[in-house]
Design a protein around this motif. Structure first.
Motif, mmCIF file in Angstrom:
data_model
loop_
_atom_site.group_PDB
_atom_site.id
_atom_site.type_symbol
_atom_site.label_atom_id
_atom_site.label_comp_id
_atom_site.label_asym_id
_atom_site.label_seq_id
_atom_site.Cartn_x
_atom_site.Cartn_y
_atom_site.Cartn_z
ATOM 1 N N THR A 131 47.726 -11.864 12.756
ATOM 2 C CA THR A 131 48.485 -12.956 12.152
ATOM 3 C C THR A 131 49.569 -12.399 11.237
ATOM 4 O OG1 THR A 131 46.637 -14.506 12.254
ATOM 5 C CG2 THR A 131 48.350 -14.942 10.607
ATOM 6 N N ALA A 132 50.808 -12.807 11.490
ATOM 7 C CA ALA A 132 51.945 -12.303 10.726
ATOM 8 C C ALA A 132 53.212 -12.989 11.213
ATOM 9 C CB ALA A 132 52.088 -10.795 10.889
ATOM 10 N N VAL A 133 54.299 -12.764 10.498
ATOM 11 C CA VAL A 133 55.615 -13.101 11.003
ATOM 12 C C VAL A 133 56.118 -11.883 11.771
ATOM 13 C CG1 VAL A 133 57.978 -13.758 10.451
ATOM 14 C CG2 VAL A 133 56.069 -14.672 9.095
ATOM 15 N N TYR A 134 56.515 -12.097 12.991
ATOM 16 C CA TYR A 134 56.974 -11.021 13.855
ATOM 17 C C TYR A 134 58.509 -11.042 13.919
ATOM 18 C CZ TYR A 134 52.269 -9.937 15.404
ATOM 19 O OH TYR A 134 50.951 -9.544 15.435
ATOM 20 N N TYR A 135 59.093 -9.869 13.721
ATOM 21 C CA TYR A 135 60.545 -9.725 13.692
ATOM 22 C C TYR A 135 61.014 -8.810 14.810
ATOM 23 C CZ TYR A 135 60.182 -11.561 8.922
ATOM 24 O OH TYR A 135 59.919 -12.336 7.811
ATOM 25 N N CYS A 136 62.027 -9.242 15.488
ATOM 26 C CA CYS A 136 62.686 -8.386 16.465
ATOM 27 C C CYS A 136 63.703 -7.508 15.739
ATOM 28 C CB CYS A 136 63.398 -9.246 17.510
ATOM 29 S SG CYS A 136 64.295 -8.311 18.756
ATOM 30 N N ILE B 99 72.018 -1.439 17.445
ATOM 31 C CA ILE B 99 73.101 -1.865 18.332
ATOM 32 C C ILE B 99 74.412 -1.205 17.949
ATOM 33 C CG2 ILE B 99 74.468 -3.868 19.064
ATOM 34 C CD1 ILE B 99 71.947 -5.566 18.718
ATOM 35 N N THR B 100 75.089 -0.733 18.979
ATOM 36 C CA THR B 100 76.436 -0.197 18.808
ATOM 37 C C THR B 100 77.425 -1.301 19.172
ATOM 38 O OG1 THR B 100 75.697 2.028 19.362
ATOM 39 C CG2 THR B 100 78.054 1.580 19.544
ATOM 40 N N THR B 101 78.261 -1.674 18.207
ATOM 41 C CA THR B 101 79.256 -2.714 18.468
ATOM 42 C C THR B 101 80.590 -2.119 18.924
ATOM 43 O OG1 THR B 101 79.827 -2.719 16.122
ATOM 44 C CG2 THR B 101 78.198 -4.341 16.865
ATOM 45 N N GLN B 102 80.780 -0.861 18.628
ATOM 46 C CA GLN B 102 81.920 -0.104 19.135
ATOM 47 C C GLN B 102 81.508 1.355 19.092
ATOM 48 O OE1 GLN B 102 85.320 0.201 16.287
ATOM 49 N NE2 GLN B 102 84.178 -1.374 15.162
ATOM 50 N N PRO B 103 82.120 2.228 19.882
ATOM 51 C CA PRO B 103 81.688 3.632 19.931
ATOM 52 C C PRO B 103 81.614 4.246 18.547
ATOM 53 C CG PRO B 103 83.238 3.172 21.672
ATOM 54 C CD PRO B 103 83.191 1.937 20.824
ATOM 55 N N GLY B 104 80.448 4.827 18.231
ATOM 56 C CA GLY B 104 80.259 5.497 16.962
ATOM 57 C C GLY B 104 79.828 4.618 15.821
ATOM 58 N N VAL B 105 79.684 3.314 16.048
ATOM 59 C CA VAL B 105 79.291 2.389 14.976
ATOM 60 C C VAL B 105 77.957 1.762 15.356
ATOM 61 C CG1 VAL B 105 79.910 0.342 13.642
ATOM 62 C CG2 VAL B 105 81.712 1.910 14.432
ATOM 63 N N LEU B 106 76.895 2.211 14.687
ATOM 64 C CA LEU B 106 75.531 1.789 15.011
ATOM 65 C C LEU B 106 74.900 1.115 13.800
ATOM 66 C CD1 LEU B 106 73.083 1.974 17.019
ATOM 67 C CD2 LEU B 106 72.486 4.100 15.841
ATOM 68 N N TYR B 107 74.359 -0.074 14.007
ATOM 69 C CA TYR B 107 73.668 -0.791 12.942
ATOM 70 C C TYR B 107 72.314 -1.277 13.446
ATOM 71 C CZ TYR B 107 77.966 -1.137 10.181
ATOM 72 O OH TYR B 107 79.094 -0.852 9.442
ATOM 73 N N ALA B 108 71.413 -1.491 12.505
ATOM 74 C CA ALA B 108 70.127 -2.118 12.825
ATOM 75 C C ALA B 108 70.220 -3.601 12.501
ATOM 76 C CB ALA B 108 69.015 -1.479 12.010
ATOM 77 N N TYR B 109 69.838 -4.419 13.455
ATOM 78 C CA TYR B 109 69.869 -5.871 13.290
ATOM 79 C C TYR B 109 68.451 -6.421 13.358
ATOM 80 C CZ TYR B 109 74.898 -5.556 14.090
ATOM 81 O OH TYR B 109 76.233 -5.247 13.996
ATOM 82 N N TRP B 110 68.264 -7.556 12.668
ATOM 83 C CA TRP B 110 66.958 -8.202 12.633
ATOM 84 C C TRP B 110 67.072 -9.651 13.083
ATOM 85 C CZ3 TRP B 110 62.524 -5.593 11.411
ATOM 86 C CH2 TRP B 110 62.670 -4.343 10.797
#
Length: 120
Positions: free
Chosen positions: A90-95, A99-110
């Protein structure tokens, strides 16, 4: 803008199954890892499972053998099949996705999170 939208949470009895889905949309160049985390009340957020783009998967010991993560690279989606659920799941589950939105730019999204409750 990138969005992760989860679905599939709910209430299930111990021993039951649920399937969570996560869809990524927006200005996506490529997706590296996709995974699921969870946070129970009063506890820290913890990793449940993640998968690399090429399909390699990793699971927390607590869910190994019960949960299965999968992804569809063409659709930018990931799923978490949860079997033999226990009250301690039992918990809140997060995806989560790197993701790279353009070459060389990587972020973590939730994603916004989806509640999973295992109770009789």
């Amino acid at each position: 803008q990138v969005q992760l939208v989860e679905s599939g949470g709910g209430l299930v009895q111990p021993g039951g199954s649920l399937r969570l889905s996560c869809a990524a949309s927006g200005s996506i160049f490529s997706i590296n890892t996709m995974g699921w985390y969870r946070q129970a009340p009063g506890k820290q957020r913890e990793l449940v499972a993640f998968t690399l783009r090429r399909g390699v998967t990793t699971y927390a010991d607590s869910v190994q053998g019960r949960f299965t993560i999968s992804r569809d690279n063409a659709k930018n989606t990931a799923s978490l099949q949860m079997n033999s659920l226990k009250p301690e799941d039992t918990a809140v589950y997060y995806c989560n996705a790197q993701i790279t939105t353009q070459p060389g730019v990587l972020y973590a999204y939730w994603g916004q999170g989806t509640q999973v409750t295992v109770s009789s």
